[in-house]
Scaffold this active site. Structure first.
Site, short mmCIF file in Angstrom:
data_model
loop_
_atom_site.label_atom_id
_atom_site.label_comp_id
_atom_site.label_asym_id
_atom_site.label_seq_id
_atom_site.Cartn_x
_atom_site.Cartn_y
_atom_site.Cartn_z
N TYR A 197 -50.21 44.75 -82.92
CA TYR A 197 -49.99 43.35 -81.80
C TYR A 197 -51.32 42.91 -81.53
O TYR A 197 -52.69 43.33 -82.06
CB TYR A 197 -49.33 44.11 -80.75
N GLU A 198 -51.35 41.77 -80.64
CA GLU A 198 -52.68 40.94 -80.38
C GLU A 198 -53.16 40.71 -81.78
O GLU A 198 -54.36 40.28 -81.85
CB GLU A 198 -53.62 42.06 -79.68
N GLY A 199 -52.16 40.05 -82.54
CA GLY A 199 -52.63 39.55 -83.91
C GLY A 199 -53.02 40.64 -84.94
O GLY A 199 -53.56 41.52 -84.79
#
Lengths: 596, 596
Positions: B445-447
């Site tokens: 997550y978060e890229g």
């Protein structure tokens, strides 16, 4: 959903692991190529169509202890019966007890498929096969006659009882005790933990093989005896008698393999029978129990290696399928298409492709190493007598590498599989996470991979004074020569890369052999795990090339491309690993102090 | 049980990440060394004594959706209130809204500790901090006045709503729509998935920041706007008004972070209010929503990196404690003791020690990289104006490395932690498995870490035409010179090893800069992930050495030993990684064909 890669399995068995030559030379009895194909096809069908569909419910429901009975997931009892009726329990077992006497190579390939379908399910049969092997090798004629037929057919299952709370890797300190009785039987008292498929209601009886210590036994591993302890006693006519004094006390709550009941077993606390003590029958001689276990240890370790291969294959299939469907962003060079709104299937992104090809290469490398190990075992049984020792050493050498490399690959590939799925990979319903949860036990049980490395370095490298491993490296170098001789552009720099990795292997091997010869075990063990990894990577490179060479003859390009990828993107790590083996000890020793 | 390593954290902040110099030069306002120590001590106490004891129940109970309400695990509501009352939500927030205006470095260190205590718990506050940051930077004065005070104090929590089923990494294709209203507000309609702490009853209100598309918006990412959408509307006097038309439809069943509710949120289906449509307030300008998100992205990514560091630390502590207690076998050179029946604590086995020291080195490397990244962010805010751009570039460059290296380390270290525990590691009650389950989301997550690598190679390396990264490598080489200058035996070959790894970094960097300049993105991206790993490993070597140099001045040996271990046992891999960057593309491209 998993689809058994029967063609790839058959190719690897025949052209990488050596089955084609063995068949041609008649070293596998009257086994024919057609029969091999038929068995693999049918195993693949059963694994894909029958086992795999019940994996998810097995994970979700898990095994449960209800009112003292172990319940397996819905559908698993029927699945097991169908599986046993198909004859899959008896592939390698002796024909004297109803087995089919087929090569280990075939059983190992089948194990891969069962484990890809459901590792938790396949664990039960794997343990039965181990018990059959130990009993066949060491049981008395009477015990074998009474128990083996039904264990080989799968009518009864078997277990292995080794671990106790304080005695996992170190069996010398186990406390379970056995008392001699006047009638030649024994009474067993104690607690065993982590007993796979230790209790269930799928079959009418369960045959426990239990390690225990006699009152007058020598201390340590030389004082351990092996006993057959059935859940129900067996009458002389083969019918079931009284319930024996043993039971499952509890099930473990585990990270993975939820469908497989992992039992704490209590022997001899008086719950059943007039008198406390589970009735046991000695297998082999008193105090020689560990030796009995050792005969089956190589095959058991290879069977765990197959779990690693199996997870690799299943996780890779799932990730590739997802990466073709899922669209996100625009990959470099992607021309777009109306159907996807201009987005690329994520398989087009170089980073995703790198993960997937890495997964494929590790899968195929682990498979080739494991099958080659099984081939060595078969050759040790079937080859001309003057070559049996050679093949025994080869199997012994390959076993720790097969077990450790394949199970580490299982974890790494399953983890990459989650990554390919992105956020969906973290959601249990997707199924990618289960592969990681299941895979994570395999580097631990049947001897941790660290223990495999100790075995490899201290016991296997010194075989034939080091000449066995030297000869093996020489054989591997012939693969390099063949690649070089082919002089094909699409192999890229494969030959140079393989040569470098084998030089690393050679150098690290010689360094370790000197340390072992000097008795400097501490220095050898400091680098044992990096060495084991180095060996596995070098073999991956070599065996992918071996497959590519076979494929190249018929114009195939896929295995060439995979072998080149492994050579140019995976195996360069052998240089760092060799360095760690040779130069890593001093800093490891210094840093140990900071652990307090 | 986790005990916050306050001393190690303080040392790393001050002597590796640069806080000591910044304090001395007065670049962090009137912050004093004493205050830093006091904050870290108290955060450590809270994390160890209050958060960590509630982690296991959080994992076991998980968040549950019951009758439309999200229930958090027992004790978590009080825990959150105590935590917010302690002022921990507001460390970096603006003093204009009740925040403390402290450096990011301190908040990042505190985040590490909350996440070591319970990553699932810490996620809620992490998202609130992100929402505060975005609102502070882009909200109107009125919106800020109305919402920020209570979000800064933690009286209300915040969320970030980006992902939709078909739009994860690629936000340009999102479908959630916003309609303009005559009163200047908007109505929001759509479904968002994977919304962390999207619904709960711990606080009286929840402030959702939602990305949506206006009817006349341009296609793609240039047509996305950001809206503030509160669970309950807020009256002008700050009291709560009507329930807004949004709700949590379901919770995800995840591999880990069970205590953190991961919600599917429905906006505007008419469940609440007279008229369908969740009322939203524009943040920033229409169609500039993604730019608003980008301002907080660096900090959000670093916050996820801290989750990796946090898991590394907690998993290592647990494994070291176990390895000191558990006895098995006899390590080479072990003299035995009566207490253990001649068995060694497993920490004495070289293979176990290697795992534990590797875990420590990765933990400390990941920590140093992340703290250094936070330092750059602080300096960009606090340093003299003519240096702000330099520090902004440094923070931008370090962010993808911090996020990816630390989260990959989290997974690897947690997995090693299970391995150290042997069979016990697979049993959920032991707690080692939870670390792996929790850690596994952070590389996603978060890229995803693959997207971090794309960012690093295509956007960060070209900063200042490549001169920024070149200058950074030059700085790192000064560490090598210092180690060499010290000429101390206990550094072993550290200087040579670091020099080699930085040469690898240099060569790979220049190669990539040429490809980017040429517009050959495909070639650059093929090696982006290996390059990112190479950068992280080289930094680990350099920063452990930087710490060792500071320690060596005062006679300390522990950091010297750890730095030497990293140099001689971990970072040699940079050679293979560089090779993969420069020579890996052709074989990757060829092999992609076999994925079908």
């Amino acid at each position: 959903m998993y689809k058994a890669p029967v063609e790839e399995i058959a190719f690897t068995l025949k052209h990488v692991a050596g089955m084609a030559d063995a068949l041609e030379e008649g070293q596998l009895g009257d086994l024919s190529d057609d029969l091999v194909e038929a068995i693999l096809e049918e195993a693949g069908r059963f694994a894909s169509d029958e086992v795999a569909p019940l994996a998810e419910i097995g994970d979700r429901q898990g095994a449960r202890l209800v009112d003292g009975k172990v319940e397996v997931p819905d559908g698993w009892a029927d699945l097991y019966r169908h599986w046993a009726e198909g004859g899959w329990n008896s592939l390698v077992a002796s024909t004297a007890y109803g087995g089919q006497g087929l090569p280990h190579m075939l059983n190992v390939a089948a194990l891969e498929m069962w484990n890809s379908g459901s590792m938790a399910f396949a664990l039960g049969p794997t343990l039965t096969m181990g018990a059959v092997e130990a009993l066949t090798a060491h049981g008395s004629a009477e015990l074998k006659e009474k128990y083996l037929h039904k264990m080989v057919s799968g009518e009864w299952t078997g277990t292995m009882n080794l671990t106790e709370p304080h005695a996992g890797s170190d069996l010398g300190v186990m406390k379970t005790r056995a008392e001699r009785r006047d009638d030649g039987t024994y009474r067993i008292f104690g607690q065993k933990i982590f007993i796979t498929w230790g209790e269930h209601e799928i079959t009418r009886n369960i045959v426990h093989l239990v390690l225990a210590r006699l009152p007058d036994a020598p201390a340590g591993t030389r004082g351990i005896s092996l006993f057959l302890v059935p859940k129900f006693l067996v009458n002389d006519d083969g019918s079931l008698g009284a319930r024996n004094d043993l039971h499952c006390h509890s099930l473990e709550h585990k990270l993975g393999i939820h469908g497989s009941p992992t039992c704490t077993m209590i022997y001899g606390d008086g719950r059943y029978g007039d008198e406390a003590g589970a009735i046991g029958y000695l297998i082999g001689e008193e105090n020689k129990g560990l030796a009995c276990m050792f005969t089956m240890m190589n095959n058991a370790r290879l069977a765990v290696g197959m779990q690693g291969v199996a997870i690799c294959e299943a996780a890779t299939q799932k990730a590739v399928a997802f990466a073709k469907e899922r669209t996100q962003g625009k990959a470099p060079g992607w021309s777009g298409s109306g159907q996807t709104g201009g987005m690329s299937p994520i398989i087009e992104h170089p980073d995703v492709a790198r993960m997937l090809v890495t997964m494929k290469a590790l899968t195929q490398g682990a498979r080739a190493i494991c099958y080659t190990c099984a081939h060595a075992t078969d050759m040790a049984h079937h080859a001309r007598a003057d070559r049996a020792a050679h093949w025994q050493e080869r199997a012994a050498l390959l076993t720790p590498i097969a077990k450790s490399f394949a199970t580490d690959a299982g974890v790494d590939v399953a983890s990459l599989g989650i990554q390919v799925h992105g956020g969906m990979g973290f959601i249990e319903e997707t199924g990618a996470a289960r592969y990681l949860r299941d895979a994570r036990i395999a580097p631990i049980y049947e001897g941790t991979n660290g223990i495999q490395a100790i075995d490899l370095v201290t016991r296997k490298l010194p075989l034939s004074n080091g000449d066995h491993v030297r000869g093996f490296i020489t054989e591997l170098r012939e693969i390099v020569s063949s690649v070089r001789g082919l002089n094909r552009d699409d192999f890229g720099t494969t030959a140079d890369r393989l040569e470098a990795s084998l030089a690393d292997l050679d150098e690290a091997t010689e360094w370790l052999l000197v340390r072992i010869a000097e008795g400097n075990t501490a220095a050898a063990l400091a680098g044992a795990t990096p060495y084991q990894r180095l060996f596995g990577l070098a073999l991956t490179g070599a065996y992918l090339a071996k497959g590519a060479l076979a494929d190249a003859e018929t114009g195939g390009f896929e295995r060439v491309a995979l072998c080149r990828f492994a050579a140019e993107n995976l195996i360069a790590e052998t240089a760092a690993l060799k360095d760690r083996v040779i130069n890593g000890e001093a800093s490891l020793t210094a840093a140990r102090a900071l652990l307090g």
